[in-house]
Design a protein around this motif. Structure first.
Motif: not given
Length: 753
Positions: A41-43, A140, A143, A146
């Motif tokens: 789920k990224g940062t 998601r 994310s 990236r």
């Protein structure tokens, strides 16, 4: 399975296979869910933004459930008790032969009530679970952007596919189970199933549409026009409400909308198939064929959707091309399978032609919608050019293009219905109406693909918003911008399919309406039936019914647009207030996002009950006052007027939206120019048209048709002057008047705190 003594081994096995396919579709949805949930789920910043979106979505869904449960409970009781007003049909007595009539009444009453609850719950599950998965998928996708374009595309599309396969699996499961249990008595329960799904779709469409457009209009008018803030700027207090709104409107609302079209076409197909079975000496092929078509559609959607993948590099990837590839593969598999089924099982080509026409109709409506709403074609380019002379000329140009699009889409649908006359014209009216129903089933064969395309839009939009608010790098933003732009096109395309399917479904229900009334009239020994007389618009009382029916979509649209206007005004005031908070514009303090979310949630739920009551009770008033033939005219008026108005609003709004996006891409001065400000005004005018009022007409049309079908036996068998009918008329009229007044005044039925 219900005892059909004349069923072949192939037919028995085929029906069981269809039931298994419905579970396969649901299993595929669960498989995709497990795949999606494994992605990160990224940062922390991305998850913070996502948490606000998820919280707002959960709040909305919980409040919506509380608003609609009481009416569902009441209608469940009404449907159970309806068998004590109209005795069970001859088919029901035949199916449950050997049991006392009182027992048969209880069985049919329970069947109709349980089917209604099942339809409502399935529609609710499609909307709510699909939306929750969209919320899980958006962060998601952000994310994954990236890392690679291909991964982001796969996550976005497969998350949308979960909703599509839920629509396919649950719709097929409900219709097949009811047929297997009730057999020739299936229409008694199928109507309850269709009504439940249709009513919930109306709730979710209306509520989601008001929510999303109140937030969107309010955020754009203050954020972009007044304060000059970019899209999804963290200083805009309505930005989270706007992102939540994409989900409740375009995921929950659209999914439930297409699900109920999916339900209604199979309901009408099975009802007309049973009528043909009686005409054809008990031949079951007319019932089994639509079930097999739906089963094949689920399998082809599974194969086609799984093929949607992109390359790792954005420069060599094209999201729309990948999505179209999956759609075309599903279409080819379906058409080839339908041809084999028609040749070897039906032993004739007419059923295949009817279904193929439906698939062709979906493709043609796609192209017409794309022409009038896509940035690459003349209509949107001309609207964007009109921005140079101000918002008034831009709005006028958009209205003209919207009117034009309504004409061409309606002509295409008319030609499609006419094709059924050519295919079955020498076999009688019932066969022609069956052909129309099969066209609707064919049109929604690729429901899994269509809903996946629609849900892909808000998932990509939300991902882009999360990327903006969490400050992702330029490469990631380019990937999300590309997916977002593709999502705008897929949303516009699926709106065209949804409106077209609503009309085809309504026409096929119209055929079921004539069939059911004729059956009752024949049982009562009438000298002539409605099938023999037809709906005679030359009769003044019938023409009055047509006129009243034509008014309903306009009344409904007026009330729902007023609701958006009131809610948007509150958001405008709230965003203006918060922009004056010291330090907010300098990003030293954060706005109160929850306040805007709460305003949208309350405003959306306040309008649900009054608008639903208008759709439920207006056909009862017309039917009691003017009779069943005039009610048929009323249905015709609703269908024609609703089709034209829905297409106009949907396409005009979509064209204004994309004209704004074209200017934001750099033409006519780009962002912040006078042309851009004019385009933003046009977009905010079009927003409630394309995402609220236009799409809400789809379930409204079908709710009115389903209520008319359920009420028709009562209207035929009981005199309008009987005390029961008079009381029903008076109560219905009073409630409708109060509902209209309530909606105009901002909701008298729901507390504001």
């Amino acid at each position: 399975m219900a005892n059909f003594t004349n069923a072949t081994t192939f037919e028995i096995v085929a029906i069981w296979c269809v039931l298994l396919i419905s579970f396969l579709g649901l299993g595929y949805a669960m498989l995709l869910r497990n795949q999606i949930m494994k992605y990160d789920k990224g940062t922390d910043k991305m998850q913070e933004v996502w948490g606000s979106i998820k919280s707002g979505a959960d709040t909305y869904l919980k409040r919506q459930l509380k608003s609609i449960v009481p009416l569902i409970v009441i209608l469940t009781a009404v449907l159970f008790l309806s068998v004590y007003v109209v005795p069970p049909s001859e088919e029901a007595l035949e199916r449950f032969a050997g049991r006392p009539e009182g027992t048969v009444k209880i069985i049919i009453g329970l069947g109709r009530a349980i089917a209604f609850v099942m339809g409502a719950c399935f529609s609710l599950m499609v909307g709510q679970f699909g939306m929750r998965m969209a919320v899980e998928g958006n962060v998601r996708v952000a994310s994954a952007s990236r890392r690679s374009f291909g991964e982001a595309l796969k996550i976005a599309y497969r998350t949308g596919t979960i909703t599509g396969m839920l629509t396919d699996g649950l719709g097929l499961l409900g219709g097949t189970l009811i047929f297997m249990i009730f057999g020739v008595a299936a229409p008694d329960a199928l109507l309850g199933f269709g009504f439940g799904g249709t009513l919930l779709a109306l709730f979710m469409r209306v509520g989601g549409g008001i929510y999303t457009k109140a937030a969107d209009v309010g955020a754009d008018l203050v954020g972009k026009v007044e304060a000059g803030l970019p899209e999804d700027d963290e200083r805009n207090a309505a930005v989270i409400a706007d992102l939540v709104g994409d989900n409740v409107g375009d995921c929950a609302g659209m999914a439930a909308d297409i699900f109920e079209s999916y339900e209604v076409t199979i309901v009408s197909g099975l009802i007309l198939g049973l009528a043909l079975m009686h005409l054809d000496g008990g031949n079951l092929k007319w019932i089994v064929f639509p079930l097999l078509v739906r089963g094949i559609g689920v399998l082809s959607s599974i194969l086609g959707t799984y093929l949607v993948k992109g390359s790792d590099d954005l420069k060599s990837g094209n999201a729309m091309a990948s999505i179209n590839k999956g759609f075309h593969v599903s279409a080819i598999i379906s058409l080839a399978s339908f041809a084999l089924l028609s040749h070897f099982y039906m032993a004739e080509w007419r059923p295949f032609l009817s279904v193929a026409v439906g698939i062709i109709l979906a493709l043609v409506l796609d192209e017409i919608t794309k022409y009038f709403t896509d940035t690459h074609y003349r209509p949107v380019k001309d609207i964007a050019a009109s921005s140079k002379t101000g918002s008034a000329t831009l709005i006028l140009r958009g209205i003209a293009e919207g009117y034009d699009s309504a004409v061409w889409q309606t002509i295409v649908i008319a030609i499609t219905i006419l094709s059924s006359t050519f295919i079955y014209g020498d076999m009688g009216v019932t066969y022609v109406l069956y052909g129309v129903a099969m066209t609707g089933i064919g049109m929604l064969t690729l429901t899994g693909n269509n809903v996946a395309m629609d849900s892909f839009g808000p998932i990509a939009d939300n991902a882009n918003g999360i990327g903006e608010l969490s400050g992702l790098d330029d490469d990631a933003r380019k990937i999300m911008d590309h997916l977002d732009a593709t999502g705008n096109t897929t949303k516009a395309i699926t709106k065209g399919v949804a409106i077209g399917s609503a009309v085809i479904a309504a026409v096929s229900l119209f055929g079921s309406y004539l069939t059911d009334i004729t059956k009752i009239q024949t049982q009562m020994g009438a000298t002539e039936t409605i099938f023999e007389t037809g709906i005679r618009v030359s009769e003044p009382i019938v023409f009055v019914g047509v006129l009243i029916g034509a008014c309903i979509p306009w009344l409904f649209s007026s009330l729902i647009i007023n609701a958006v206007t009131r809610a948007a005004a509150k958001i405008v005031e709230e965003v203006r207030r918060q922009l004056k908070i010291p330090g907010l514009m300098e990003k030293k303090v954060k706005p109160d996002y929850q306040q805007a979310v709460d305003i949208c949630t309350v405003s959306a739920q306040r309008e649900l009950l009054p608008l639903a009551l208008i759709g439920i009770l207006s056909p009862l008033i017309v039917g009691i006052l003017l009779g069943v033939e005039a009610l048929g005219g009323f249905l015709a008026g609703v269908i024609v007027s609703g089709q034209l108005l829905a297409v106009f609003m949907s396409n005009a709004g979509g064209a204004w939206d994309n004209a704004k996006k074209s200017i934001e891409d750099g033409i006519y001065g780009g962002k912040g120019s006078e042309s851009h400000k004019a385009a933003v005004v046009g977009d905010t005018v079009g927003d409630p048209l394309k995402d609220t009022a236009g799409p809400a007409l789809n379930p409204m049309i079908k709710v009115i048709n389903m209520v008319s079908l359920l009420a028709a036996p009562v209207l035929v068998q009981y005199s309008a002057t009987s005390w029961g009918m008079i009381v029903t008329l008076l109560i219905s009229a009073v409630v409708v008047v109060l509902a209209i007044l309530s909606s105009k005044r901002g909701g008298l039925f729901v507390k504001t705190n």
